[in-house]
Design a protein around this motif. Structure first.
Motif, short mmCIF file in Angstrom:
data_model
loop_
_atom_site.label_atom_id
_atom_site.label_comp_id
_atom_site.label_asym_id
_atom_site.label_seq_id
_atom_site.Cartn_x
_atom_site.Cartn_y
_atom_site.Cartn_z
N ALA A 150 0.84 -1.20 0.00
CA ALA A 150 0.00 0.00 0.00
C ALA A 150 0.87 1.25 0.00
O ALA A 150 0.55 2.24 -0.64
CB ALA A 150 -0.93 -0.01 1.21
N ASN A 151 1.99 1.21 0.73
CA ASN A 151 2.90 2.34 0.76
C ASN A 151 3.47 2.61 -0.62
O ASN A 151 3.58 3.76 -1.04
CB ASN A 151 4.03 2.08 1.77
N LEU A 152 3.82 1.57 -1.36
CA LEU A 152 4.33 1.71 -2.72
C LEU A 152 3.29 2.39 -3.60
O LEU A 152 3.57 3.33 -4.30
CB LEU A 152 4.70 0.34 -3.29
N GLU A 153 2.04 1.92 -3.54
CA GLU A 153 0.97 2.49 -4.35
C GLU A 153 0.73 3.95 -3.99
O GLU A 153 0.52 4.79 -4.85
CB GLU A 153 -0.30 1.66 -4.20
N TRP A 206 12.46 -12.84 -2.20
CA TRP A 206 13.00 -11.77 -3.02
C TRP A 206 12.41 -11.80 -4.42
O TRP A 206 12.04 -10.76 -4.96
CB TRP A 206 14.52 -11.87 -3.08
N ALA A 207 12.30 -12.98 -5.01
CA ALA A 207 11.76 -13.09 -6.37
C ALA A 207 10.33 -12.56 -6.42
O ALA A 207 9.96 -11.81 -7.34
CB ALA A 207 11.83 -14.53 -6.86
N GLU A 208 9.52 -12.91 -5.43
CA GLU A 208 8.12 -12.45 -5.40
C GLU A 208 8.04 -10.95 -5.14
O GLU A 208 7.25 -10.25 -5.76
CB GLU A 208 7.32 -13.22 -4.34
N SER A 209 8.87 -10.44 -4.24
CA SER A 209 8.87 -9.00 -3.95
C SER A 209 9.28 -8.19 -5.18
O SER A 209 8.70 -7.14 -5.47
CB SER A 209 9.81 -8.69 -2.79
N ILE A 210 10.27 -8.68 -5.91
CA ILE A 210 10.72 -8.00 -7.13
C ILE A 210 9.62 -8.04 -8.18
O ILE A 210 9.32 -7.05 -8.82
CB ILE A 210 12.04 -8.61 -7.63
N THR A 264 6.40 -8.28 -7.68
CA THR A 264 5.33 -7.39 -7.24
C THR A 264 5.70 -5.93 -7.50
O THR A 264 4.87 -5.15 -7.99
CB THR A 264 5.05 -7.61 -5.74
N ALA A 265 6.93 -5.56 -7.20
CA ALA A 265 7.37 -4.18 -7.43
C ALA A 265 7.34 -3.85 -8.92
O ALA A 265 6.84 -2.79 -9.32
CB ALA A 265 8.77 -3.97 -6.86
N LEU A 270 10.95 -7.93 -16.02
CA LEU A 270 10.58 -6.65 -16.62
C LEU A 270 10.09 -6.85 -18.05
O LEU A 270 9.06 -6.29 -18.44
CB LEU A 270 11.77 -5.70 -16.60
N LEU A 271 10.80 -7.63 -18.84
CA LEU A 271 10.39 -7.85 -20.22
C LEU A 271 9.03 -8.55 -20.30
O LEU A 271 8.20 -8.22 -21.15
CB LEU A 271 11.46 -8.64 -20.97
N LYS A 272 8.77 -9.49 -19.40
CA LYS A 272 7.46 -10.13 -19.35
C LYS A 272 6.38 -9.10 -19.00
O LYS A 272 5.29 -9.12 -19.55
CB LYS A 272 7.46 -11.28 -18.34
N GLU A 273 6.70 -8.22 -18.08
CA GLU A 273 5.74 -7.19 -17.67
C GLU A 273 5.47 -6.22 -18.82
O GLU A 273 4.34 -5.79 -19.03
CB GLU A 273 6.28 -6.45 -16.44
#
Length: 105
Positions: free
Chosen positions: A2-5, A53-57, A59-60, A88-91
């Motif tokens: 939520a803080n990121l958003e 870490w993989a999931e946090s990255i 999500t970010a 990133l490329l997938k996103e």
């Protein structure tokens, strides 16, 4: 998350990917962006022990619209730069991202 958003709505948020040998150059660029009120998402600042870490990255990356990838001779063998760039490329393929900044050092 939520803080990121919340931060993204206030100021631009930039996901920064670099390898440790490029940290001096990365910090100079990051400090320049921060001086212009740009919020930075940097794994070394955001990730905590015990987190996935993989999931946090992932999500970010899915929440941020600006990406800065620092490429150098040291980044090509880096597992995490490769992992972040692949995500990133997938996103980029899954949503309309038009802001990708790549620096070569």
């Amino acid at each position: 998350m939520a803080n990121l958003e919340h931060n993204v709505k206030q100021n631009p948020q930039v996901f920064v990917s670099h390898t440790n040998p490029d940290q001096v150059a990365a910090k100079a660029i990051i400090n320049g962006l921060k001086s212009r009120n740009v919020n930075i998402w940097l794994a070394s600042d955001e990730l905590r022990p015990g987190e996935s870490w993989a999931e946090s990255i992932r999500t970010a990356i899915s929440a941020i619209s600006y990406f800065l990838v620092l490429l150098s001779k040291d980044s090509s063998p880096s597992f995490w730069v490769d992992e972040e760039t692949t995500k990133l490329l997938k996103e980029l393929q899954s949503r309309d991202i038009k802001k990708l900044i790549i620096f070569t050092l």
